[in-house]
Design a protein around this motif. Structure first.
Motif, PDB file in Angstrom:
ATOM      1  N   LEU A  75       0.741  10.725 -17.402  1.00  0.00           N
ATOM      2  CA  LEU A  75       0.033  10.318 -16.185  1.00  0.00           C
ATOM      3  C   LEU A  75       0.691  10.915 -14.947  1.00  0.00           C
ATOM      4  O   LEU A  75       0.006  11.450 -14.070  1.00  0.00           O
ATOM      5  CB  LEU A  75       0.014   8.792 -16.083  1.00  0.00           C
ATOM      6  N   ILE A  79      -1.076  13.561 -12.452  1.00  0.00           N
ATOM      7  CA  ILE A  79      -1.285  13.296 -11.028  1.00  0.00           C
ATOM      8  C   ILE A  79      -0.688  14.420 -10.183  1.00  0.00           C
ATOM      9  O   ILE A  79      -1.322  14.917  -9.244  1.00  0.00           O
ATOM     10  CB  ILE A  79      -0.670  11.937 -10.638  1.00  0.00           C
ATOM     11  N   VAL A 231     -12.607   7.327 -13.875  1.00  0.00           N
ATOM     12  CA  VAL A 231     -11.320   7.560 -14.545  1.00  0.00           C
ATOM     13  C   VAL A 231     -11.110   6.600 -15.709  1.00  0.00           C
ATOM     14  O   VAL A 231      -9.987   6.401 -16.169  1.00  0.00           O
ATOM     15  CB  VAL A 231     -10.144   7.435 -13.551  1.00  0.00           C
ATOM     16  N   ALA A 235      -6.553   3.332 -14.619  1.00  0.00           N
ATOM     17  CA  ALA A 235      -5.952   2.494 -13.579  1.00  0.00           C
ATOM     18  C   ALA A 235      -5.489   1.166 -14.155  1.00  0.00           C
ATOM     19  O   ALA A 235      -4.396   0.685 -13.836  1.00  0.00           O
ATOM     20  CB  ALA A 235      -6.957   2.268 -12.453  1.00  0.00           C
ATOM     21  N   THR A 288      -7.535   2.680  -8.403  1.00  0.00           N
ATOM     22  CA  THR A 288      -8.742   3.208  -9.047  1.00  0.00           C
ATOM     23  C   THR A 288      -9.397   4.283  -8.192  1.00  0.00           C
ATOM     24  O   THR A 288      -9.786   5.347  -8.686  1.00  0.00           O
ATOM     25  CB  THR A 288      -9.746   2.070  -9.312  1.00  0.00           C
ATOM     26  N   LEU A 291      -7.049   7.511  -8.077  1.00  0.00           N
ATOM     27  CA  LEU A 291      -7.119   8.306  -9.309  1.00  0.00           C
ATOM     28  C   LEU A 291      -8.459   9.026  -9.430  1.00  0.00           C
ATOM     29  O   LEU A 291      -8.519  10.167  -9.893  1.00  0.00           O
ATOM     30  CB  LEU A 291      -6.892   7.411 -10.525  1.00  0.00           C
ATOM     31  N   SER A 292      -9.529   8.364  -9.022  1.00  0.00           N
ATOM     32  CA  SER A 292     -10.859   8.991  -9.096  1.00  0.00           C
ATOM     33  C   SER A 292     -10.921  10.235  -8.221  1.00  0.00           C
ATOM     34  O   SER A 292     -11.446  11.277  -8.638  1.00  0.00           O
ATOM     35  CB  SER A 292     -11.937   7.989  -8.663  1.00  0.00           C
TER      36      SER A 292
END
Length: 394
Positions: A75, A79, A231, A235, A288, A291-292
């Motif tokens: 993760l 990112i 995503v 999350a 959320t 991340l989207s």
């Protein structure tokens, strides 16, 4: 004529073998641990999410870390990779990314192993027993990572099958210790949430595209697809890990400097308190959306369309396209975050007001995760089945 590859059968069998090996190994206890100290431990949301990844609600097994170091490292690298420019992404090879993930997962596993080992209850606590526990935890994490990597190569679902097995084990344990009366409300909420989540996982917002290379009857079938749940459950899976960062900072500050505010945060910044749960829910909603926007990057998507000469129907290329895509990503991520956080708020309300037993209050969260992973496994199996169904013309 070319014979079928039996891709679905072979991959499913391989995943089944991986699951069996993992299921046998993940309950091996650590040496020198007082196992009686880990009986009848309570469960909160953090423990449930931890068990989904590690498969161990108790930190007394060789595989207590499970696949969490590798997934956390993946993760973080994903990112960081998503934040890079498009040109930098193209210059980075998958092999280099795997090196970064492997190195980072080793560091995370080492840090987690040390923290776990220091918190364990030993029959005879000494430096040797602590060091041995660290090595055993590291070995367990390495075995789990090896199984995960091989399942990604030769099985189905990536890390999903292992997490699904962990969650089924958690559900069975919860059901056997609970009465039907205690389970009625959580199961009813779970049913509603599973239906909503399956719908969001299996459906997409289809933005029609006008492609310069397609000028036939199939042109109307070209579109840019964005999932209603952009995503997935990333999350929710990693929210508890992100939540640990402010907890760790407050813990360090509390150790050296104590004030009324620091003491309050130290005692209440956890998922077993109303204050801590509120902070977690707000953080989940923001996480959320973040991340989207990182993984469904409007800038990259608009640049891809511009370079290929394609465009969204009735939307000018360039910045208007970027704003249009960003609008839909934000909208869908807000809806997705609102659904997940709404479920968390309802479960927390039922728990903190004594309407539902705390041991089963977060069952809807478990079922949400479970339904998402099962959908992903199903879609991958269906893709392999479609590939296996192709028959050569010559």
């Amino acid at each position: 004529m070319k014979e079928k590859t039996h891709l679905v059968r072979n991959r499913c069998l391989f995943s089944f073998v991986i699951i069996v090996i993992y299921f046998i190994c993940h309950r091996i206890p650590l040496n020198g641990i007082d196992m009686s100290a880990y009986d009848n431990l309570g469960l909160d949301l953090g423990a449930i999410l931890n068990m989904a990844i590690s498969g161990a609600g108790k930190k007394c097994y060789v595989m207590s870390l499970g696949i969490s170091p590798y997934i956390t490292a993946s993760l973080i690298v994903s990112i960081l990779f998503a934040m890079r420019t498009k040109e930098a992404k193209m210059r980075t090879s998958p092999k280099a990314i795997n090196y970064w993930i492997t190195g980072l997962s080793f560091i995370i596993a080492l840090i987690q192993s040390i923290f776990y080992a220091l918190e364990l209850t030993y029959v005879n606590r000494n430096l040797t027993s602590i060091i041995l526990a660290v090595f055993e935890l590291m070995a367990g994490a390495s075995i789990a990572q090896y199984l995960l990597i091989n399942n990604k190569k030769y099985g189905v679902g990536g890390f999903a099958p292992i997490i699904v097995i962990n969650m089924f084990e958690t559900l069975i344990r919860t059901f056997t210790k609970s009465t039907f009366v205690a389970l009625r409300i959580p199961l009813l909420i779970s049913l509603v949430m599973v239906i909503i989540m399956i719908f969001m996982e299996m459906h997409e917002k289809k933005i029609p595209l006008q492609r310069v290379s397609v000028h036939n009857v199939h042109a109307e079938k070209n579109y840019l697809a964005i999932k209603y749940n952009p995503v997935g459950f990333m999350a929710l899976m990693f929210g508890s890990g992100i939540y640990m960062i402010p907890q760790l900072i407050i813990g360090i500050i509390h150790h050296y400097h104590q004030t009324a505010t620091i003491n309050f945060l130290y005692e209440n910044l956890n998922m077993s308190t109303v204050f801590g749960m509120r902070i977690y829910i707000v953080m989940m909603f923001a996480f959320t959306i973040l991340l989207s926007l990182l993984f469904v990057n409007p800038k990259d998507l608009s640049e891809d369309l511009l370079q290929s000469g394609d465009s969204i129907v009735n939307v000018p290329a360039g910045k208007p396209t970027r704003r249009y895509i960003r609008k839909w990503v934000l909208l869908l991520s807000c809806v997705s975050g609102a659904v997940v956080c709404g479920c968390l708020i309802l479960c927390a309300y039922l728990q903190f007001n004594g309407i539902v037993d705390p041991t089963v209050a977060m069952l809807p969260t478990t079922f949400m995760l479970l339904s998402g992973f099962i959908c992903n496994i199903y879609l991958e199996i269906r893709a392999y089945h479609d590939f296996d169904s192709y028959k050569p013309f010559v």
